[in-house]
Design a protein around this motif. Sequence first.
Motif: not given
Length: 235
Positions: A28-35
């Motif tokens: 459920f963690s959200t990535p920091v970057f889109a890439d």
Amino acid sequence: MEGCPSSVNKVNILWTIFSFTIIGSQIFSTPVFADPDPLQDFCVADFESAIHVNGYACKSSTNVTTEDFAFAGLAEAANLTGNPFNAQATFGFDHNWPALNTLGLSLVRLDMNPGGVIVPHTHHTATEIIFVLEGEIYTGFVANSDNPTGPNKLFAKVVKKGEAFIFPRGLLHFQLNRGSVPAVSINFLNSQNPGIQLMPMSLFGAGIDKQLLMNSFFLEEAVISKLEDVLTKLA
């Protein structure tokens, strides 16, 4: 004591709880970057390589220099003479700043004369922040509607010197210099190559069937033709 868990069982219970906590945090963690995250310290783009990947192939680290990490492309104001929109975006993307390759970041400089406009557009791979250096800019975005038949909601305001505004990833956004002096901003995006789709050019400059455009916008054919004549040249 009967009915009480043994010390071994307590340890097993605690280990199970810990394991599910770690697994849940990963799911459920959200990535920091889109890439995607890089796999090395840096991967300066090798524009000469014939290899095509999601991004550019890496230049050999032995050939990387300090100058690869520096970029002066945003130092000078854009020349707006003859610009039909009276505004210009200057990009610091991976294709002109090779050190950005795999790092998940890019920059844009906006120069806008009074009345100048950056037309409604989207970046499908990036969230964007605008920071105004000079002047004031009317800017905002249009959010998606949870109800397909309901209205989309506008979030917009005049952002002044020293202020910032954020555009969520993929949403339609825009800029207009409503002030009486030139405006300048630096915009930050969390992708090395955010992509850009300019709505007027995409709709009226890409060759979409006239009948579809007439029926969609309730416009006469002559109006569609005039828009196409103008915007095809700018697409």
